[in-house]
Design a protein around this motif. Structure first.
Motif, PDB file in Angstrom:
ATOM      1  N   LYS A 106      50.054  13.673  47.860  1.00 23.12           N
ATOM      2  CA  LYS A 106      51.272  14.456  47.614  1.00 23.12           C
ATOM      3  C   LYS A 106      50.977  15.651  46.708  1.00 23.12           C
ATOM      4  O   LYS A 106      51.512  16.747  46.911  1.00 23.12           O
ATOM      5  CB  LYS A 106      52.355  13.561  47.008  1.00 23.12           C
ATOM      6  N   ALA A 107      50.094  15.445  45.720  1.00 20.61           N
ATOM      7  CA  ALA A 107      49.731  16.550  44.837  1.00 20.61           C
ATOM      8  C   ALA A 107      49.003  17.641  45.603  1.00 20.61           C
ATOM      9  O   ALA A 107      49.250  18.839  45.399  1.00 20.61           O
ATOM     10  CB  ALA A 107      48.860  16.028  43.693  1.00 20.61           C
ATOM     11  N   GLY A 108      48.111  17.248  46.502  1.00 21.90           N
ATOM     12  CA  GLY A 108      47.401  18.229  47.314  1.00 21.90           C
ATOM     13  C   GLY A 108      48.317  18.955  48.283  1.00 21.90           C
ATOM     14  O   GLY A 108      48.215  20.177  48.456  1.00 21.90           O
ATOM     15  N   LEU A 109      49.220  18.217  48.899  1.00 20.47           N
ATOM     16  CA  LEU A 109      50.166  18.833  49.825  1.00 20.47           C
ATOM     17  C   LEU A 109      51.052  19.844  49.100  1.00 20.47           C
ATOM     18  O   LEU A 109      51.368  20.906  49.642  1.00 20.47           O
ATOM     19  CB  LEU A 109      51.033  17.754  50.489  1.00 20.47           C
ATOM     20  N   HIS A 110      51.423  19.526  47.879  1.00 24.94           N
ATOM     21  CA  HIS A 110      52.265  20.424  47.085  1.00 24.94           C
ATOM     22  C   HIS A 110      51.570  21.769  46.855  1.00 24.94           C
ATOM     23  O   HIS A 110      52.236  22.805  46.719  1.00 24.94           O
ATOM     24  CB  HIS A 110      52.596  19.769  45.741  1.00 24.94           C
ATOM     25  N   LEU A 111      50.241  21.744  46.823  1.00 28.41           N
ATOM     26  CA  LEU A 111      49.472  22.968  46.610  1.00 28.41           C
ATOM     27  C   LEU A 111      49.001  23.603  47.909  1.00 28.41           C
ATOM     28  O   LEU A 111      48.115  24.462  47.926  1.00 28.41           O
ATOM     29  CB  LEU A 111      48.266  22.667  45.708  1.00 28.41           C
ATOM     30  N   GLY A 112      49.574  23.154  49.027  1.00 31.04           N
ATOM     31  CA  GLY A 112      49.301  23.790  50.303  1.00 31.04           C
ATOM     32  C   GLY A 112      48.066  23.298  51.028  1.00 31.04           C
ATOM     33  O   GLY A 112      47.616  23.911  52.004  1.00 31.04           O
ATOM     34  N   GLU A 130      43.961  21.686  39.377  1.00 31.22           N
ATOM     35  CA  GLU A 130      45.383  21.851  39.703  1.00 31.22           C
ATOM     36  C   GLU A 130      45.946  20.595  40.358  1.00 31.22           C
ATOM     37  O   GLU A 130      47.057  20.158  40.035  1.00 31.22           O
ATOM     38  CB  GLU A 130      45.562  23.052  40.630  1.00 31.22           C
ATOM     39  N   ILE A 131      45.204  20.016  41.284  1.00 35.24           N
ATOM     40  CA  ILE A 131      45.678  18.802  41.962  1.00 35.24           C
ATOM     41  C   ILE A 131      45.820  17.665  40.975  1.00 35.24           C
ATOM     42  O   ILE A 131      46.821  16.943  40.966  1.00 35.24           O
ATOM     43  CB  ILE A 131      44.725  18.434  43.117  1.00 35.24           C
ATOM     44  N   LEU A 132      44.832  17.507  40.105  1.00 38.39           N
ATOM     45  CA  LEU A 132      44.899  16.412  39.133  1.00 38.39           C
ATOM     46  C   LEU A 132      45.986  16.636  38.101  1.00 38.39           C
ATOM     47  O   LEU A 132      46.602  15.684  37.614  1.00 38.39           O
ATOM     48  CB  LEU A 132      43.529  16.238  38.466  1.00 38.39           C
ATOM     49  N   ASN A 133      46.268  17.894  37.762  1.00 36.84           N
ATOM     50  CA  ASN A 133      47.374  18.185  36.858  1.00 36.84           C
ATOM     51  C   ASN A 133      48.736  17.859  37.487  1.00 36.84           C
ATOM     52  O   ASN A 133      49.688  17.522  36.771  1.00 36.84           O
ATOM     53  CB  ASN A 133      47.358  19.670  36.436  1.00 36.84           C
TER      54      ASN A 133
END
Length: 352
Positions: A288-294, A345-348
């Motif tokens: 979900k974190a990765g998807l949020h960043l495109g 960014e993904i981990l944040n």
């Protein structure tokens, strides 16, 4: 961060200069160990594997494994450059292992160092730079995992263009032996093992497993080697053949093997059942974190150290898988720099 990125490129240059074929990674393990220690990090080493925990590791918190490998395949005959000469030309860093998976490894090391001495992390990090990935050997990541404590999930660094490989096929190689009875080819004697093998080979060619993976579709079975006979006038009593089975997340390796044995007559011996398919739910926080960043999710056809992990994992890293194992291998410097930023960014974004 700029200084850390520059040091990461310098580390990769040192690794490219140093031969590290699978099972021969002693020198690169030393380079990695020394580099991480230069930041004041306590490291652990066993054989050619190096690992470390964040400074304020707390066993009560979730733990994320950051893993990539430092072994390489041998350079193929089509190289036009010295595979051990790292050069940056037009933004490309050339050299054996630069793309697979040196760029991923140094980017993950930088990510670990970024978080290392933060006392307020919501989760732990353990970094593992491991050996023998290219041969999926027993003395690589699989041997290290029991020493890492409880792990909640892993990021496995492989070149994915920083998109999300949320599934990976497993691999099972079967050694098959069809039996017959020898006899003279000129007379109606014996039982031809080749003919018996053909029956099973046709089954491998045509059988469709009832369940299919949403990500990969059907399981793929390919007969890739065959050997039988000693001379032209003797009916062969045995016929050996090899089957490559690419297993999806729809089945376990053991389930696939049981189905195969139930439908065939030949003797079947799996070389191994340890290289398992992997899948991480699209609802998992790291996805979900990765998807949020495109970032885009996809299923990876290639096998990696994910195959020996028994925890949720995602394959993610700078570089392009299409360059792996090719002549004049390279990775763009900007891919590594951007990869470090995206990992962080993904981990944040991550909420466990």
């Amino acid at each position: 961060m700029k200084n850390l990125k520059e040091k990461s490129i310098g580390l990769l240059i040192d690794l490219i200069k140093t031969q590290s074929f699978s099972k021969e990674e002693q020198q690169t393990a030393t380079i990695i160990n020394t580099y991480i220690q230069s930041f004041g990090v306590k490291t652990h080493r066993e054989l050619n594997n190096v690992w470390a925990f964040n400074k304020y590791y707390n066993p009560l918190k979730p733990t994320i494994l950051l893993n990539s490998h430092h072994d390489t395949v041998r350079p193929n005959i089509d190289y036009t450059r010295d595979p051990f000469l790292p050069e940056i030309i037009d933004g490309k860093l050339y050299g054996l292992g630069s793309n697979d998976a040196g760029g991923c490894l140094v980017a993950l090391i930088a990510t670990f160092l970024h978080y290392y001495d933060n006392p307020n992390l919501k989760y732990n990090f353990v970094l593992a730079a491991t050996a023998e990935e290219e041969i999926l050997g027993l003395n690589g990541l699989e041997s290290v995992v029991p020493k890492l404590g409880t792990l909640d999930f892993a990021i496995v660094g492989e070149p994915t263009q920083m998109h999300l490989a949320v599934a990976e096929k497993g691999l099972m190689v079967l050694e098959c032996k069809a039996l017959g009875k020898s006899g003279h080819a000129a007379r109606n004697e014996g039982e031809n093992a080749i003919y018996n093998a053909i029956e099973d080979i046709l089954w491998f060619k045509t059988f469709e497993f009832p369940k299919q993976s949403e990500m990969f579709g059907p399981i793929k079975m390919s007969v890739t080697m065959i050997n039988a006979g000693t001379q032209h006038n003797v009916v062969p009593s045995t016929c050996d053949f090899v089957v490559d089975v690419r297993i999806t997340d729809a089945y376990t390796n053991e389930e696939v093997l049981e189905i195969i044995k139930a439908h065939t007559k030949c003797e079947i011996k799996p070389r191994s059942t340890r290289l398992r398919p992997s899948f991480i739910a699209l609802e998992h926080p790291i996805v979900k974190a990765g998807l949020h960043l495109g970032r885009t999710p996809y299923g990876s056809p290639t096998t990696s150290d994910q195959a020996v992990l028994k925890i949720p994992s995602i394959k993610l890293g700078p570089g392009n898988s299409a360059r792996s194992h090719t002549a004049d291998e390279y990775v763009f410097v900007h891919e590594i720099e951007e990869g470090i930023d995206l990992y962080i960014e993904i981990l944040n974004q991550l909420v466990l």
